[in-house]
Design an enzyme around this catalytic site. Structure first.
Site, PDB file in Angstrom:
ATOM      1  N   THR A  32       0.851  -1.200   0.000  1.00 15.16           N
ATOM      2  CA  THR A  32       0.000   0.000   0.000  1.00 15.16           C
ATOM      3  C   THR A  32       0.882   1.245   0.000  1.00 15.16           C
ATOM      4  O   THR A  32       1.969   1.229   0.588  1.00 15.16           O
ATOM      5  CB  THR A  32      -0.880   0.001   1.270  1.00 15.16           C
ATOM      6  OG1 THR A  32      -1.713  -1.156   1.245  1.00 15.16           O
ATOM      7  CG2 THR A  32      -1.759   1.244   1.343  1.00 15.16           C
ATOM      8  N   GLY A  33       0.393   2.298  -0.651  1.00 15.18           N
ATOM      9  CA  GLY A  33       1.104   3.574  -0.607  1.00 15.18           C
ATOM     10  C   GLY A  33       1.330   4.143  -1.992  1.00 15.18           C
ATOM     11  O   GLY A  33       0.992   3.517  -3.003  1.00 15.18           O
ATOM     12  N   SER A  34       1.935   5.327  -2.032  1.00 13.31           N
ATOM     13  CA  SER A  34       2.099   6.001  -3.321  1.00 13.31           C
ATOM     14  C   SER A  34       3.075   5.264  -4.231  1.00 13.31           C
ATOM     15  O   SER A  34       2.894   5.228  -5.459  1.00 13.31           O
ATOM     16  CB  SER A  34       2.556   7.446  -3.102  1.00 13.31           C
ATOM     17  OG  SER A  34       3.775   7.479  -2.386  1.00 13.31           O
ATOM     18  N   LYS A  98       7.231   0.863   8.710  1.00 12.10           N
ATOM     19  CA  LYS A  98       6.126   0.952   7.762  1.00 12.10           C
ATOM     20  C   LYS A  98       4.862   1.393   8.498  1.00 12.10           C
ATOM     21  O   LYS A  98       4.837   1.435   9.707  1.00 12.10           O
ATOM     22  CB  LYS A  98       5.873  -0.412   7.099  1.00 12.10           C
ATOM     23  CG  LYS A  98       6.977  -0.818   6.158  1.00 12.10           C
ATOM     24  CD  LYS A  98       6.685  -2.128   5.411  1.00 12.10           C
ATOM     25  CE  LYS A  98       5.309  -2.239   4.874  1.00 12.10           C
ATOM     26  NZ  LYS A  98       4.890  -1.114   4.012  1.00 12.10           N
ATOM     27  N   GLY A 100       3.016   4.264   7.505  1.00 16.81           N
ATOM     28  CA  GLY A 100       2.669   5.676   7.292  1.00 16.81           C
ATOM     29  C   GLY A 100       1.294   5.819   6.649  1.00 16.81           C
ATOM     30  O   GLY A 100       0.564   6.773   6.922  1.00 16.81           O
ATOM     31  N   GLU A 107      -0.401  -5.478   5.853  1.00 19.28           N
ATOM     32  CA  GLU A 107       0.931  -5.561   5.220  1.00 19.28           C
ATOM     33  C   GLU A 107       1.804  -6.580   5.936  1.00 19.28           C
ATOM     34  O   GLU A 107       2.534  -7.344   5.301  1.00 19.28           O
ATOM     35  CB  GLU A 107       1.601  -4.182   5.241  1.00 19.28           C
ATOM     36  CG  GLU A 107       0.926  -3.178   4.321  1.00 19.28           C
ATOM     37  CD  GLU A 107       1.495  -1.776   4.441  1.00 19.28           C
ATOM     38  OE1 GLU A 107       1.260  -0.987   3.513  1.00 19.28           O
ATOM     39  OE2 GLU A 107       2.154  -1.458   5.438  1.00 19.28           O
ATOM     40  N   LYS A 125      14.239   7.493   2.036  1.00 16.09           N
ATOM     41  CA  LYS A 125      13.837   6.519   3.062  1.00 16.09           C
ATOM     42  C   LYS A 125      15.033   5.852   3.744  1.00 16.09           C
ATOM     43  O   LYS A 125      14.865   5.095   4.685  1.00 16.09           O
ATOM     44  CB  LYS A 125      12.941   5.437   2.428  1.00 16.09           C
ATOM     45  CG  LYS A 125      11.764   5.956   1.611  1.00 16.09           C
ATOM     46  CD  LYS A 125      10.742   6.647   2.467  1.00 16.09           C
ATOM     47  CE  LYS A 125       9.546   7.195   1.715  1.00 16.09           C
ATOM     48  NZ  LYS A 125       8.647   6.226   1.176  1.00 16.09           N
TER      49      LYS A 125
END
Ligand code: 5RP
Length: 222
Positions: A32-34, A98, A100, A107, A125
């Site tokens: 998941t995420g951008s 993780k 955010g 996850e 990161k």
């Protein structure tokens, strides 16, 4: 310092690099995420057909399905060969923070159900020691204050994530200034707190590969 535009380009490169790890006709774990959003789009654009994806969030499920990728319940998928996901921080041992995006519980489950975890990040990161990024902890709502007191006793400063409920109906405490020099010990201690569903440390089971994009290309740590 990387600009927002450069960071976006780096995320795109890391996402594209991860597509090369995907075997056609496999069942793939998707984070998941951008950065993962860019990976889903790069996978669809690559023409690599997978049998199905196991998704770690409602948001990723929506994007996978809108790109024509079948989403399968983990209960029907067995052990996955590969999981692709982003991170908020990684250290030289490929240990991560993780969560955010708040999807840490699913996850961590999909990570555990996968043989290999390839983590995709931009260079912002990378850290020497985890902990500049506040550590997300997903908590059962009735245990919020109790867990917050335990986190203070552990040396952290928990802050309730405002206007946020996880896909599992829980809240997130973002913990500032936690000493994470021994992230395995902290991960275990947090796992033992009643009311904690999941914490955002991936130290007991770090990533197997980190693909970090820089302005010069993608570096692989494994
Ligand atoms: C979501 C996560 C994400 O992987 C992490 O927040 C990184 O996100 P992004 O790719 O948007 O930088 O753990 O729960």
């Amino acid at each position: 310092m990387t600009s927002a535009v450069d960071q976006q380009i780096q995320k795109q490169w890391a996402a594209e690099a991860a597509v090369r790890y995907v075997r056609p006709d496999s069942v793939l774990g998707v984070g998941t995420g951008s950065t993962v959003n860019l990976f889903i789009e790069a996978l669809a654009a690559s023409g690599t057909r997978i049998e199905a994806a196991v998704s770690s969030s409602d948001a990723s499920t929506r994007l996978l399905e809108s790109n024509g990728i079948t989403v399968r319940d983990l209960n029907l998928a067995g052990t996955l060969d590969l999981y692709i996901d982003g991170a908020d921080e990684f250290d030289p041992h490929r240990r991560l923070i993780k969560g955010g995006g708040g999807a840490l519980t699913r996850e961590k489950i999909v990570t555990a159900a996968s043989r290999k975890f390839v983590c995709i990040v931009d260079e912002s990161k990378k850290v020497g020691v985890l902990g500049k990024y506040p550590l997300p902890v997903e908590v059962i709502p009735m245990a919020r204050s109790f867990v917050a007191r335990q986190l203070v006793a552990m040396g952290g400063q928990p802050e309730l994530r405002q206007d946020f409920v996880t896909d599992n109906g829980n809240v997130i405490l973002d913990v500032h200034n936690m000493d994470l020099v021994d992230p395995v010990a902290v991960e275990k201690e947090l796992n033992n707190l009643p009311g904690v569903v999941t914490n955002g440390l991936w130290a007991i089971r770090p990533a197997d590969v980190v693909l970090m994009a820089t302005s010069n290309g993608v570096e692989e740590f494994s």
